[in-house]
Design an enzyme around this catalytic site. Structure first.
Site, PDB file in Angstrom:
ATOM      1  N   LYS A  47      29.112  35.225  40.362  1.00 40.83           N
ATOM      2  CA  LYS A  47      29.773  36.381  39.584  1.00 40.83           C
ATOM      3  C   LYS A  47      29.897  36.181  38.424  1.00 40.83           C
ATOM      4  O   LYS A  47      30.749  35.216  37.923  1.00 40.83           O
ATOM      5  CB  LYS A  47      30.905  36.565  40.749  1.00 40.83           C
ATOM      6  CG  LYS A  47      31.001  36.555  42.025  1.00 40.83           C
ATOM      7  CD  LYS A  47      32.287  36.916  42.770  1.00 40.83           C
ATOM      8  CE  LYS A  47      32.916  35.428  42.608  1.00 40.83           C
ATOM      9  NZ  LYS A  47      34.177  35.367  43.783  1.00 40.83           N
ATOM     10  N   THR A 107      43.009  43.007  39.025  1.00 42.50           N
ATOM     11  CA  THR A 107      41.975  42.244  39.291  1.00 42.50           C
ATOM     12  C   THR A 107      42.394  41.264  40.431  1.00 42.50           C
ATOM     13  O   THR A 107      41.607  40.105  40.698  1.00 42.50           O
ATOM     14  CB  THR A 107      41.384  41.503  38.113  1.00 42.50           C
ATOM     15  OG1 THR A 107      42.381  40.700  37.340  1.00 42.50           O
ATOM     16  CG2 THR A 107      40.715  42.502  37.067  1.00 42.50           C
ATOM     17  N   GLY A 139      42.835  39.589  43.894  1.00 44.36           N
ATOM     18  CA  GLY A 139      42.279  39.651  45.249  1.00 44.36           C
ATOM     19  C   GLY A 139      40.651  40.112  44.959  1.00 44.36           C
ATOM     20  O   GLY A 139      40.200  40.363  46.041  1.00 44.36           O
ATOM     21  N   THR A 140      40.168  40.094  43.829  1.00 41.83           N
ATOM     22  CA  THR A 140      38.567  40.692  43.636  1.00 41.83           C
ATOM     23  C   THR A 140      37.594  39.679  44.409  1.00 41.83           C
ATOM     24  O   THR A 140      36.786  40.428  45.188  1.00 41.83           O
ATOM     25  CB  THR A 140      38.515  40.983  42.021  1.00 41.83           C
ATOM     26  OG1 THR A 140      38.514  39.675  41.450  1.00 41.83           O
ATOM     27  CG2 THR A 140      38.939  42.022  41.381  1.00 41.83           C
ATOM     28  N   GLY A 141      37.795  38.577  44.139  1.00 40.40           N
ATOM     29  CA  GLY A 141      37.079  37.591  45.056  1.00 40.40           C
ATOM     30  C   GLY A 141      37.191  37.800  46.536  1.00 40.40           C
ATOM     31  O   GLY A 141      36.085  37.803  47.142  1.00 40.40           O
ATOM     32  N   CYS A 142      38.339  37.785  46.901  1.00 41.18           N
ATOM     33  CA  CYS A 142      38.357  37.859  48.328  1.00 41.18           C
ATOM     34  C   CYS A 142      37.848  39.160  48.989  1.00 41.18           C
ATOM     35  O   CYS A 142      37.243  39.223  50.038  1.00 41.18           O
ATOM     36  CB  CYS A 142      40.231  38.002  48.709  1.00 41.18           C
ATOM     37  SG  CYS A 142      40.932  36.431  48.132  1.00 41.18           S
TER      38      CYS A 142
END
Length: 273
Positions: free
Chosen positions: A173, A205, A207-210
């Site tokens: 990412k 932003t 929790g974007t990865g989750c």
């Protein structure tokens, strides 16, 4: 209805962790189940406290789902200790829960390391070889690979390194790249797929990865191809960030309530079983 499982921590603020994963699963039309490995007290300003769930309770959750609600795809988020990482890896192997999406939650937005060096090694050595795809940000890719990852060529090198270490694919990412023109790289044994996009000016932003890894998991549970699952997940996340509700006074959550599929991206067809 297809079932997707998240193995992660609970976020009292609702923007990340198990809460974000279950909201995302719902938007993709899959039934979400969960194994909670930690309870956190947090909001958009930060984490105030963390309580790890005892390993016997984690084991009981895993066994309960295996007995009655086995998943069609799974993901893991932050696993806070070496012993928990080893426990989850053993369960995935024993139960043969695949495809598996590894979100290697190792570095906070602030840059703080979230795992001990031992836990980082356990993730790389035991979970990475089980994964259909691993989804690190630049800092996490650097930890997993052992070299700096700050440019697109370094992202490509990191993706190839993770695949060589046993991952089925790697989505590196690029949100921490410099400038406003960003790119995410999907690296597979067959080659590299670029997903360019513009940076969205926002503080929402959390929790974007989750959310992204949960969306990929949902696509895989629906038997979409890996490439279709990643493309749809990235599209969903970009729209969720752009329409974030602006909650809290820190890094707020994205808008999980948007439709997973819009006319801008055709719904992938299910591959034959």
């Amino acid at each position: 209805m297809r079932i997707a499982l998240t193995i992660a921590g609970s976020d009292s603020g609702g923007g990340a962790g198990v809460q974000a994963d279950l909201k995302t699963f719902h938007q993709f039309g899959v039934f979400g189940t969960s194994v909670i490995v930690a309870v956190t007290a947090q909001n958009t300003l930060g984490v105030r406290a963390v309580h790890d769930v005892p390993e016997e309770i984690v084991a009981a959750q895993l066994d309960a789902l295996a007995a009655d609600l086995p998943p069609h795809a799974i993901k893991t988020g932050m696993l806070s200790s070496v012993s928990l990482t080893l426990q989850v890896a053993a369960a995935i192997r024993r139960l043969d829960w695949r495809p598996y999406v590894l979100d290697p939650v190792m570095v906070a937005t602030s840059g703080d390391r979230l795992l001990s060096p031992g836990a980082e090694t356990a993730v790389r050595d035991t979970l990475l070889p089980l994964s259909a795809i691993v989804t690190p940000n630049l800092d996490e890719a650097a930890i997993l690979c052992g070299f700096p990852v700050r440019t697109e060529p370094e992202m490509a090198r990191a993706g190839a390194d993770l695949v060589a270490r046993g991952a089925g694919a790697a989505l590196i990412k690029g949100g921490h790249l410099a400038g406003d023109d960003l790119v995410d790289l999907l690296v597979t044994p067959a080659g590299i797929h670029r997903f360019p996009h513009r940076r969205i000016a926002t503080t929402s932003t959390h929790g974007t990865g989750c959310t992204l890894s949960a969306a990929i998991t949902a696509g895989l549970a629906l038997e979409w191809s890996l490439e279709e699952s990643v493309a749809t997940a990235l599209d969903y996340l970009q729209r969720a960030i752009a329409s974030a509700p602006g909650l809290g006074t820190g890094h707020g959550p994205v808008n999980h309530a948007i439709p997973a599929i819009t006319p801008s991206i055709s719904r992938p067809t299910r591959s034959p079983t």
